[in-house]
Design a protein around this motif. Sequence first.
Motif, PDB file in Angstrom:
ATOM      1  N   HIS A  82       3.596  -3.881   1.380  1.00 62.61           N
ATOM      2  CA  HIS A  82       2.380  -3.565   0.640  1.00 62.61           C
ATOM      3  C   HIS A  82       2.605  -2.185   0.030  1.00 62.61           C
ATOM      4  O   HIS A  82       3.164  -1.297   0.689  1.00 62.61           O
ATOM      5  CB  HIS A  82       1.157  -3.495   1.560  1.00 62.61           C
ATOM      6  N   ILE A  83       2.168  -1.976  -1.198  1.00 67.41           N
ATOM      7  CA  ILE A  83       2.301  -0.670  -1.846  1.00 67.41           C
ATOM      8  C   ILE A  83       0.918  -0.158  -2.205  1.00 67.41           C
ATOM      9  O   ILE A  83       0.149  -0.841  -2.898  1.00 67.41           O
ATOM     10  CB  ILE A  83       3.155  -0.748  -3.133  1.00 67.41           C
ATOM     11  N   LEU A  84       0.597   1.056  -1.743  1.00 68.56           N
ATOM     12  CA  LEU A  84      -0.666   1.708  -2.091  1.00 68.56           C
ATOM     13  C   LEU A  84      -0.341   3.010  -2.818  1.00 68.56           C
ATOM     14  O   LEU A  84       0.297   3.899  -2.251  1.00 68.56           O
ATOM     15  CB  LEU A  84      -1.492   1.984  -0.831  1.00 68.56           C
ATOM     16  N   GLY A  85      -0.769   3.098  -4.069  1.00 63.89           N
ATOM     17  CA  GLY A  85      -0.482   4.282  -4.860  1.00 63.89           C
ATOM     18  C   GLY A  85      -1.741   4.959  -5.349  1.00 63.89           C
ATOM     19  O   GLY A  85      -2.664   4.297  -5.851  1.00 63.89           O
ATOM     20  N   PHE A  86      -1.776   6.273  -5.208  1.00 64.22           N
ATOM     21  CA  PHE A  86      -2.923   7.082  -5.657  1.00 64.22           C
ATOM     22  C   PHE A  86      -2.536   7.921  -6.867  1.00 64.22           C
ATOM     23  O   PHE A  86      -1.510   8.612  -6.852  1.00 64.22           O
ATOM     24  CB  PHE A  86      -3.392   7.996  -4.516  1.00 64.22           C
ATOM     25  N   SER A  87      -3.351   7.890  -7.923  1.00 60.74           N
ATOM     26  CA  SER A  87      -3.157   8.718  -9.113  1.00 60.74           C
ATOM     27  C   SER A  87      -1.764   8.472  -9.703  1.00 60.74           C
ATOM     28  O   SER A  87      -1.428   7.329 -10.023  1.00 60.74           O
ATOM     29  CB  SER A  87      -3.385  10.191  -8.745  1.00 60.74           C
ATOM     30  N   ASP A  88      -0.913   9.486  -9.822  1.00 57.88           N
ATOM     31  CA  ASP A  88       0.449   9.241 -10.306  1.00 57.88           C
ATOM     32  C   ASP A  88       1.190   8.277  -9.387  1.00 57.88           C
ATOM     33  O   ASP A  88       2.067   7.534  -9.836  1.00 57.88           O
ATOM     34  CB  ASP A  88       1.231  10.555 -10.414  1.00 57.88           C
ATOM     35  N   GLY A  89       0.847   8.284  -8.111  1.00 60.00           N
ATOM     36  CA  GLY A  89       1.429   7.308  -7.190  1.00 60.00           C
ATOM     37  C   GLY A  89       1.038   5.888  -7.565  1.00 60.00           C
ATOM     38  O   GLY A  89       1.812   4.942  -7.374  1.00 60.00           O
ATOM     39  N   GLY A  90      -0.179   5.739  -8.105  1.00 58.70           N
ATOM     40  CA  GLY A  90      -0.616   4.438  -8.605  1.00 58.70           C
ATOM     41  C   GLY A  90       0.183   4.018  -9.825  1.00 58.70           C
ATOM     42  O   GLY A  90       0.523   2.844  -9.999  1.00 58.70           O
ATOM     43  N   ASN A  91       0.484   4.998 -10.682  1.00 61.95           N
ATOM     44  CA  ASN A  91       1.294   4.718 -11.871  1.00 61.95           C
ATOM     45  C   ASN A  91       2.716   4.313 -11.467  1.00 61.95           C
ATOM     46  O   ASN A  91       3.307   3.406 -12.058  1.00 61.95           O
ATOM     47  CB  ASN A  91       1.344   5.949 -12.779  1.00 61.95           C
ATOM     48  N   ILE A  92       3.244   5.009 -10.459  1.00 60.46           N
ATOM     49  CA  ILE A  92       4.569   4.663  -9.932  1.00 60.46           C
ATOM     50  C   ILE A  92       4.546   3.242  -9.376  1.00 60.46           C
ATOM     51  O   ILE A  92       5.451   2.442  -9.631  1.00 60.46           O
ATOM     52  CB  ILE A  92       4.990   5.652  -8.819  1.00 60.46           C
ATOM     53  N   ALA A  93       3.498   2.933  -8.624  1.00 60.03           N
ATOM     54  CA  ALA A  93       3.377   1.606  -8.016  1.00 60.03           C
ATOM     55  C   ALA A  93       3.320   0.513  -9.076  1.00 60.03           C
ATOM     56  O   ALA A  93       3.925  -0.555  -8.908  1.00 60.03           O
ATOM     57  CB  ALA A  93       2.132   1.561  -7.128  1.00 60.03           C
ATOM     58  N   LEU A  94       2.605   0.764 -10.161  1.00 63.42           N
ATOM     59  CA  LEU A  94       2.532  -0.219 -11.240  1.00 63.42           C
ATOM     60  C   LEU A  94       3.903  -0.445 -11.870  1.00 63.42           C
ATOM     61  O   LEU A  94       4.323  -1.588 -12.081  1.00 63.42           O
ATOM     62  CB  LEU A  94       1.535   0.230 -12.312  1.00 63.42           C
ATOM     63  N   CYS A  95       4.602   0.638 -12.181  1.00 63.60           N
ATOM     64  CA  CYS A  95       5.939   0.529 -12.776  1.00 63.60           C
ATOM     65  C   CYS A  95       6.888  -0.195 -11.824  1.00 63.60           C
ATOM     66  O   CYS A  95       7.694  -1.036 -12.254  1.00 63.60           O
ATOM     67  CB  CYS A  95       6.496   1.910 -13.119  1.00 63.60           C
ATOM     68  N   PHE A  96       6.784   0.123 -10.544  1.00 70.09           N
ATOM     69  CA  PHE A  96       7.639  -0.517  -9.543  1.00 70.09           C
ATOM     70  C   PHE A  96       7.345  -2.012  -9.463  1.00 70.09           C
ATOM     71  O   PHE A  96       8.263  -2.846  -9.464  1.00 70.09           O
ATOM     72  CB  PHE A  96       7.424   0.136  -8.183  1.00 70.09           C
TER      73      PHE A  96
END
Length: 226
Positions: A82-96
């Motif tokens: 499971h991947i949980l990304g916040f802010s830029d972490g969310g952007n990273i998660a989307l790209c990943f």
Amino acid sequence: MNISLHYEERGEGFPIILLHGNGGSCEYFSHQIEYFSKDYKVIALDTRGHGKSDRGIAPFTIRQFAEDLYFFMNVHKIKKAHILGFSDGGNIALCFALKYSYMVEKLIINGADLVPSGVKCRIQIPIKIGYKVAKMFSSRNTMAMLKAEMLKLMIDEPYISSDELKKLSMPVLVMAGTKDLIKSKHTRLIADSIPGAQLIFIKGNHFIAQKNCKEFNYAVEEFLRK
């Protein structure tokens, strides 16, 4: 990957990876690490150049951070999480997730944006001013150089097409605060662009995982249990 990423790990079970925002570290998720480690193996990363992770020489971009995550998972033999990304972490998660969908069981995106204009103008203007100031001193000061690099990331990135999101097939939860620095219509655009995505607004600002952790954790827990 030519660097080692710092991470905090706790608990056992199916892995959930936490990705913090710009300028932050895995410490942002203190309330989530403790809470979710009861049922999952929680792995909270420090992004390249953040927290205790090395900067390295690779480009300082969202897509590079996504590649760093890919290599991290391979090194640690994590086939899926499971991947949980916040802010830029969310952007990273989307790209990943767009590139390595087979490695994502469920995706939680909190306070992400597809393009810089997804951030409210009253937030973007000070960021642009701060970047110009930091850039002026970056050639003479290492801290100013790092600050400029991080602020530039928020000015120039990400650039993800809403059409790209239609490719995502895993369950996705899109979250934001009711008074988030991300425009609410932009958060809705992200959710509307992902087939079957669930959208939740939680009372609070951009930092709901810290400031309204009880409601945030409950929403994530319910999503993961479905």
